[in-house]
Design a protein around this motif. Sequence first.
Motif, PDB file in Angstrom:
ATOM      1  N   HIS A 193       0.817  -1.205   0.000  1.00 27.83           N
ATOM      2  CA  HIS A 193       0.000   0.000   0.000  1.00 27.83           C
ATOM      3  C   HIS A 193       0.858   1.264   0.000  1.00 27.83           C
ATOM      4  CE1 HIS A 193      -3.568  -2.509   1.300  1.00 27.83           C
ATOM      5  NE2 HIS A 193      -4.020  -1.784   0.296  1.00 27.83           N
ATOM      6  N   LYS A 194       2.030   1.201   0.630  1.00 31.39           N
ATOM      7  CA  LYS A 194       2.928   2.355   0.615  1.00 31.39           C
ATOM      8  C   LYS A 194       3.394   2.632  -0.813  1.00 31.39           C
ATOM      9  CE  LYS A 194       7.138   4.145   2.792  1.00 31.39           C
ATOM     10  NZ  LYS A 194       7.958   4.324   1.578  1.00 31.39           N
ATOM     11  N   GLY A 195       3.807   1.583  -1.515  1.00 36.28           N
ATOM     12  CA  GLY A 195       4.245   1.759  -2.897  1.00 36.28           C
ATOM     13  C   GLY A 195       3.119   2.217  -3.797  1.00 36.28           C
ATOM     14  N   TRP A 196       1.929   1.648  -3.578  1.00 34.35           N
ATOM     15  CA  TRP A 196       0.773   2.053  -4.384  1.00 34.35           C
ATOM     16  C   TRP A 196       0.449   3.521  -4.158  1.00 34.35           C
ATOM     17  CZ3 TRP A 196      -3.948   3.701  -2.325  1.00 34.35           C
ATOM     18  CH2 TRP A 196      -4.956   3.928  -3.253  1.00 34.35           C
ATOM     19  N   ALA A 197       0.475   3.958  -2.893  1.00 29.78           N
ATOM     20  CA  ALA A 197       0.150   5.349  -2.581  1.00 29.78           C
ATOM     21  C   ALA A 197       1.186   6.303  -3.165  1.00 29.78           C
ATOM     22  CB  ALA A 197       0.051   5.535  -1.070  1.00 29.78           C
ATOM     23  N   GLU A 198       2.475   5.919  -3.088  1.00 31.04           N
ATOM     24  CA  GLU A 198       3.522   6.773  -3.639  1.00 31.04           C
ATOM     25  C   GLU A 198       3.404   6.868  -5.158  1.00 31.04           C
ATOM     26  OE1 GLU A 198       7.145   5.102  -2.239  1.00 31.04           O
ATOM     27  OE2 GLU A 198       7.018   6.058  -0.257  1.00 31.04           O
ATOM     28  N   ALA A 199       3.094   5.737  -5.821  1.00 29.93           N
ATOM     29  CA  ALA A 199       2.932   5.757  -7.269  1.00 29.93           C
ATOM     30  C   ALA A 199       1.737   6.618  -7.662  1.00 29.93           C
ATOM     31  CB  ALA A 199       2.759   4.333  -7.793  1.00 29.93           C
ATOM     32  N   LYS A 200       0.645   6.491  -6.912  1.00 31.29           N
ATOM     33  CA  LYS A 200      -0.543   7.291  -7.190  1.00 31.29           C
ATOM     34  C   LYS A 200      -0.252   8.769  -6.998  1.00 31.29           C
ATOM     35  CE  LYS A 200      -5.348   7.877  -5.685  1.00 31.29           C
ATOM     36  NZ  LYS A 200      -6.380   7.444  -4.707  1.00 31.29           N
ATOM     37  N   ASP A 201       0.499   9.086  -5.943  1.00 33.62           N
ATOM     38  CA  ASP A 201       0.829  10.483  -5.660  1.00 33.62           C
ATOM     39  C   ASP A 201       1.728  11.053  -6.756  1.00 33.62           C
ATOM     40  OD1 ASP A 201       0.925  12.829  -3.799  1.00 33.62           O
ATOM     41  OD2 ASP A 201       3.038  12.328  -3.749  1.00 33.62           O
ATOM     42  N   ASP A 202       2.720  10.271  -7.197  1.00 26.51           N
ATOM     43  CA  ASP A 202       3.610  10.737  -8.258  1.00 26.51           C
ATOM     44  C   ASP A 202       2.833  10.977  -9.547  1.00 26.51           C
ATOM     45  OD1 ASP A 202       5.822  10.751  -6.676  1.00 26.51           O
ATOM     46  OD2 ASP A 202       6.600   8.831  -7.355  1.00 26.51           O
ATOM     47  N   THR A 203       1.936  10.050  -9.885  1.00 32.89           N
ATOM     48  CA  THR A 203       1.131  10.205 -11.099  1.00 32.89           C
ATOM     49  C   THR A 203       0.247  11.439 -11.006  1.00 32.89           C
ATOM     50  OG1 THR A 203       1.104   7.812 -11.444  1.00 32.89           O
ATOM     51  CG2 THR A 203      -0.555   9.096 -12.611  1.00 32.89           C
TER      52      THR A 203
END
Length: 267
Positions: A193-203
Amino acid sequence: MTTTTTTVPALSDEQRRVRERALRLAYISDSPYCVTACYGVERVLDTLQQKLPAAADALAAELKYKNREEIDAYVLAKAAELGIDTSEWDERRQDLLDMTVYRRSVEAHDGSLATKARNHWDALVERHTPLAAHLAAILRNLPDTWLEDVFHETRLEDVRGLLDGDWLPEAAKPGAYEECEACGEVGDVCRFHKGWAEAKDDTSRLLTLATQHPEGRRIIAERAKDRGLDLDELAALGEVFDDEEVQEKLAELLDRERAHRTTEETA
């Protein structure tokens, strides 16, 4: 029967800025606490705008210049005025800070399992010294058979197998933190979930730059022209956003924006 129509004053630039941010976060955030807080900000500003537009404008303008120290001072003073017990707040905030710094210090290193274990220990000693001391006492008192007693293995190399799939807790779908076994096990957001949230935030940040920042729009427009797309730069966004070179340029722009904000905050 006469119907009375209430005219709502137009939003000022400052009110619009604060309210748009609150509405956006209330809709897209995965944190129920953030959603509730932003929803509350929007409702308060909406009520003030309809009844006291000047007060709403002043509040929105004031929010723009508040730094963390001013917010902390206000929060503590208001909590004291309302009789709220804040005795555990500092400790809890420090725990969260330590957890964040500890996690980052561990994740900053790669290498073998032995190296990762060393990094975990160093970070634990630095950020959670009392906990590291108690852990050391437990390890010192373990019997010679501790490896087999704990992991049911007689060789350290064989314990590595326990890191494989079936031994790991099940991760819930993206964003479903409260239902996630992995998040529950670590007492925090799990790696998935941390990686998913960071990827979503970057996008999200890249999309914002590509659609709202003048230089970001220029990057999209130039690439659309290079491809012969006779479209407005925003209409061409979907065609060119996945272009690796476009993403690199937007990422460089994002880095410059972050550096500029950091300079302003420290000035």
